[in-house]
Write a protein that holds these residues in place. Structure first.
Motif, PDB file in Angstrom:
ATOM      1  N   ALA A  13       0.952  -1.124   0.097  1.00 44.97           N
ATOM      2  CA  ALA A  13      -0.194  -0.053   0.100  1.00 44.97           C
ATOM      3  C   ALA A  13       0.865   1.196  -0.074  1.00 44.97           C
ATOM      4  O   ALA A  13       1.959   1.394   0.532  1.00 44.97           O
ATOM      5  CB  ALA A  13      -0.878  -0.005   1.268  1.00 44.97           C
ATOM      6  N   TYR A  14       0.133   2.399  -0.714  1.00 47.31           N
ATOM      7  CA  TYR A  14       0.951   3.764  -0.622  1.00 47.31           C
ATOM      8  C   TYR A  14       0.947   4.127   0.952  1.00 47.31           C
ATOM      9  O   TYR A  14       0.181   3.741   1.739  1.00 47.31           O
ATOM     10  CB  TYR A  14       0.122   4.750  -1.347  1.00 47.31           C
ATOM     11  N   SER A  15       2.108   4.761   1.364  1.00 46.66           N
ATOM     12  CA  SER A  15       1.943   5.625   2.796  1.00 46.66           C
ATOM     13  C   SER A  15       0.731   6.268   3.030  1.00 46.66           C
ATOM     14  O   SER A  15       0.149   6.865   2.120  1.00 46.66           O
ATOM     15  CB  SER A  15       3.284   6.380   2.721  1.00 46.66           C
ATOM     16  N   ARG A  16       0.516   6.632   4.081  1.00 46.70           N
ATOM     17  CA  ARG A  16      -0.648   7.218   4.532  1.00 46.70           C
ATOM     18  C   ARG A  16      -0.693   8.763   3.856  1.00 46.70           C
ATOM     19  O   ARG A  16      -1.643   9.192   3.327  1.00 46.70           O
ATOM     20  CB  ARG A  16      -0.830   7.398   6.098  1.00 46.70           C
ATOM     21  N   ASP A  17       0.501   9.496   4.098  1.00 48.46           N
ATOM     22  CA  ASP A  17       0.545  10.733   3.508  1.00 48.46           C
ATOM     23  C   ASP A  17       0.494  10.812   1.802  1.00 48.46           C
ATOM     24  O   ASP A  17      -0.178  11.538   1.343  1.00 48.46           O
ATOM     25  CB  ASP A  17       1.987  11.523   3.846  1.00 48.46           C
ATOM     26  N   TYR A  18       0.949   9.878   1.230  1.00 47.38           N
ATOM     27  CA  TYR A  18       0.841   9.554  -0.322  1.00 47.38           C
ATOM     28  C   TYR A  18      -0.519   9.290  -0.523  1.00 47.38           C
ATOM     29  O   TYR A  18      -1.015   9.953  -1.531  1.00 47.38           O
ATOM     30  CB  TYR A  18       1.829   8.821  -0.833  1.00 47.38           C
TER      31      TYR A  18
END
Length: 138
Positions: free
Chosen positions: A39-44
């Motif tokens: 998964a993408y990072s939370r920020d991204y």
């Protein structure tokens, strides 16, 4: 069986391989071994949401990296797939640099392990082109 395939036929195999990689990465959201991407990072993920993009990992924001993947060189025995666009894209990285960075975290650029579905798809396409070449030679 020497010289059965022409350079043009090897190019076709290369284009097919690149198309399979692009399709599975963008539409299938899977890596070279058929697994879903990390998964993408939370920020991204939040940034993508704000930009109107989905959060399902497809390694596509502008499309420049995957669209730059083409056949670089072909002979009657080999084909090389790579990136023809050397202009920096988003983040100042060229498609080759971006591929190296993303591939380290989410291995998508390649044919996968021996026996992987991706490799089998590409081998099937190559086999069809090879059989057609053999038929024309007879």
């Amino acid at each position: 069986l020497n010289n059965v395939l022409t350079t043009k036929q090897m190019e076709l195999i290369g284009f097919a391989g690149a198309a399979v990689i692009q399709e599975e990465t963008q539409d299938g959201h899977i890596d070279q071994d058929g697994r879903g991407f990390k998964a993408y990072s939370r920020d991204y993920a939040q940034f993508r949401k704000e930009e109107g993009r989905g959060n399902k990992v497809d390694l596509t924001f502008t499309g420049q990296m995957l669209n730059a993947m083409k056949v670089l060189r072909a002979t009657d025995r080999t084909v090389t797939i790579g990136f023809i666009d050397s202009r920096p894209a988003r983040g100042g990285l060229t498609p080759s640099q971006k591929m190296q960075r993303t591939n380290a975290v989410r291995p998508w650029f390649g044919f996968g392990r021996k026996g992987s579905k991706r490799r089998q798809r590409i081998q099937q396409i190559g086999s069809e082109i090879f059989i057609e070449a053999l038929t024309r030679q007879s």
